[in-house]
Design a protein around this motif. Structure first.
Motif, PDB file in Angstrom:
ATOM      1  N   GLN A  76       6.540 -41.246   2.956  1.00 25.15           N
ATOM      2  CA  GLN A  76       6.450 -41.826   1.616  1.00 25.15           C
ATOM      3  C   GLN A  76       5.935 -40.786   0.630  1.00 25.15           C
ATOM      4  OE1 GLN A  76       4.122 -45.421   1.235  1.00 25.15           O
ATOM      5  NE2 GLN A  76       5.120 -45.940  -0.670  1.00 25.15           N
ATOM      6  N   ASP A  77       6.543 -40.758  -0.537  1.00 26.50           N
ATOM      7  CA  ASP A  77       6.123 -39.868  -1.612  1.00 26.50           C
ATOM      8  C   ASP A  77       4.822 -40.409  -2.189  1.00 26.50           C
ATOM      9  OD1 ASP A  77       5.770 -38.351  -3.917  1.00 26.50           O
ATOM     10  OD2 ASP A  77       7.842 -38.548  -4.579  1.00 26.50           O
ATOM     11  N   ALA A  78       3.759 -39.617  -2.093  1.00 25.48           N
ATOM     12  CA  ALA A  78       2.435 -40.041  -2.561  1.00 25.48           C
ATOM     13  C   ALA A  78       2.425 -40.322  -4.065  1.00 25.48           C
ATOM     14  CB  ALA A  78       1.391 -38.990  -2.215  1.00 25.48           C
ATOM     15  N   THR A  79       3.356 -39.746  -4.804  1.00 27.86           N
ATOM     16  CA  THR A  79       3.411 -39.976  -6.243  1.00 27.86           C
ATOM     17  C   THR A  79       4.493 -40.992  -6.586  1.00 27.86           C
ATOM     18  OG1 THR A  79       4.981 -38.161  -6.600  1.00 27.86           O
ATOM     19  CG2 THR A  79       2.622 -37.614  -6.724  1.00 27.86           C
ATOM     20  N   GLY A  80       4.902 -41.792  -5.617  1.00 30.78           N
ATOM     21  CA  GLY A  80       5.988 -42.750  -5.810  1.00 30.78           C
ATOM     22  C   GLY A  80       5.733 -43.748  -6.915  1.00 30.78           C
ATOM     23  N   GLU A  81       6.726 -44.526  -7.173  1.00 33.27           N
ATOM     24  CA  GLU A  81       6.716 -45.496  -8.262  1.00 33.27           C
ATOM     25  C   GLU A  81       5.648 -46.566  -8.067  1.00 33.27           C
ATOM     26  OE1 GLU A  81       8.698 -44.574 -10.622  1.00 33.27           O
ATOM     27  OE2 GLU A  81       9.728 -43.131  -9.368  1.00 33.27           O
ATOM     28  N   GLN A  82       5.017 -46.949  -9.154  1.00 31.12           N
ATOM     29  CA  GLN A  82       4.022 -48.007  -9.151  1.00 31.12           C
ATOM     30  C   GLN A  82       4.646 -49.287  -9.699  1.00 31.12           C
ATOM     31  OE1 GLN A  82       0.872 -47.498  -7.847  1.00 31.12           O
ATOM     32  NE2 GLN A  82       1.823 -45.563  -7.277  1.00 31.12           N
ATOM     33  N   ILE A  83       4.257 -50.399  -9.120  1.00 28.41           N
ATOM     34  CA  ILE A  83       4.738 -51.700  -9.580  1.00 28.41           C
ATOM     35  C   ILE A  83       3.936 -52.105 -10.820  1.00 28.41           C
ATOM     36  CG2 ILE A  83       4.991 -54.142  -8.939  1.00 28.41           C
ATOM     37  CD1 ILE A  83       6.768 -52.203  -7.341  1.00 28.41           C
ATOM     38  N   PRO A  84       4.597 -52.592 -11.857  1.00 27.84           N
ATOM     39  CA  PRO A  84       3.859 -53.034 -13.043  1.00 27.84           C
ATOM     40  C   PRO A  84       2.862 -54.136 -12.693  1.00 27.84           C
ATOM     41  CG  PRO A  84       6.201 -52.878 -13.516  1.00 27.84           C
ATOM     42  CD  PRO A  84       6.044 -52.706 -12.035  1.00 27.84           C
ATOM     43  N   PRO A  85       1.691 -54.129 -13.335  1.00 28.25           N
ATOM     44  CA  PRO A  85       0.674 -55.148 -13.061  1.00 28.25           C
ATOM     45  C   PRO A  85       1.243 -56.557 -13.226  1.00 28.25           C
ATOM     46  CG  PRO A  85      -0.194 -53.451 -14.513  1.00 28.25           C
ATOM     47  CD  PRO A  85       1.276 -53.187 -14.366  1.00 28.25           C
ATOM     48  N   GLY A  86       0.897 -57.417 -12.286  1.00 27.30           N
ATOM     49  CA  GLY A  86       1.349 -58.801 -12.311  1.00 27.30           C
ATOM     50  C   GLY A  86       2.619 -59.048 -11.510  1.00 27.30           C
ATOM     51  N   LEU A  87       3.296 -57.979 -11.087  1.00 26.74           N
ATOM     52  CA  LEU A  87       4.549 -58.141 -10.346  1.00 26.74           C
ATOM     53  C   LEU A  87       4.408 -57.751  -8.874  1.00 26.74           C
ATOM     54  CD1 LEU A  87       7.128 -56.747 -12.933  1.00 26.74           C
ATOM     55  CD2 LEU A  87       6.489 -59.121 -12.500  1.00 26.74           C
ATOM     56  N   GLU A  88       3.196 -57.457  -8.429  1.00 26.59           N
ATOM     57  CA  GLU A  88       2.963 -56.966  -7.074  1.00 26.59           C
ATOM     58  C   GLU A  88       3.433 -57.926  -5.978  1.00 26.59           C
ATOM     59  OE1 GLU A  88       0.582 -57.331  -9.388  1.00 26.59           O
ATOM     60  OE2 GLU A  88      -0.249 -55.347  -9.804  1.00 26.59           O
ATOM     61  N   LYS A  89       3.437 -59.214  -6.246  1.00 27.69           N
ATOM     62  CA  LYS A  89       3.855 -60.201  -5.238  1.00 27.69           C
ATOM     63  C   LYS A  89       5.350 -60.487  -5.302  1.00 27.69           C
ATOM     64  CE  LYS A  89      -0.435 -61.024  -4.048  1.00 27.69           C
ATOM     65  NZ  LYS A  89      -1.016 -61.000  -2.758  1.00 27.69           N
TER      66      LYS A  89
END
Length: 181
Positions: A76-89
């Motif tokens: 996994q790329d350590a700098t990979g894409e982050q999920i926008p807050p509130g959409l994690e589920k």
């Protein structure tokens, strides 16, 4: 920050494509248990329409993608894409470090095959200009597996989104919020 916007845009694309129903609507269900407020989006329901009563959560989807990808030779790329807050589920993003894979194209193919053995159903497959995007579904989840490792930019991503009504409402609200910013 820019990567978060890319993921938000990708979520919108996934949402729009999911709404088109490449499986004739068979991956959607009207009886989702997440009918409360936005806090219920994190419930463990959402995959019961898959048959067999299995409930698929974002954590389970993340684990399945990670197991398949690392088993195929990706890290996994350590700098990979982050999920926008509130959409994690409702959304999972797993970016491979394609530069560290011995053969990124083979690792991508092997990851997709492993997911298929894990009951992810293949859908539309688009190949153009050295890039491949494979759509897969499992329950209410839709996965876009994309391989862009043939050109100078080596990128392999797996983005999954839940198409339950609660998650679709959260995606729509997030897109509207980003339009105003």
């Amino acid at each position: 920050m820019r990567k978060a916007m890319v993921v938000a845009a990708a979520a919108g694309v996934v949402l729009l494509v999911a709404g088109c129903g490449s499986n004739g609507g068979s991956d959607k269900g009207g009886s989702s248990a997440g009918t409360g407020g936005s806090s219920s989006a994190g419930s463990t329901t959402g995959g019961s329409e898959a048959g067999g009563g299995e409930e698929l959560t974002a954590d389970a989807v993340r684990t399945e993608i990670e197991t398949a990808a690392t088993g195929a030779g990706f890290v996994q790329d350590a700098t990979g894409e982050q999920i926008p807050p509130g959409l994690e589920k409702c959304m999972v993003s797993w970016t491979a470090d394609a530069k560290k894979a011995a053969d990124p194209k083979k690792s991508y193919t092997d990851t997709v095959a492993a997911l298929g053995k894990g009951d992810w159903k293949p859908g539309q497959n688009i190949s153009q200009g050295g890039s491949t995007i494979q759509t897969m579904t499992k329950g209410t989840w839709q996965l876009k597996a994309s391989d862009h490792s043939m050109g100078p930019v080596k990128m392999v991503m797996f983005i999954a989104s839940d198409s339950t009504p609660v998650c679709e409402a959260l995606f729509k609200a997030d897109l509207e919020k980003n339009k105003k910013s």
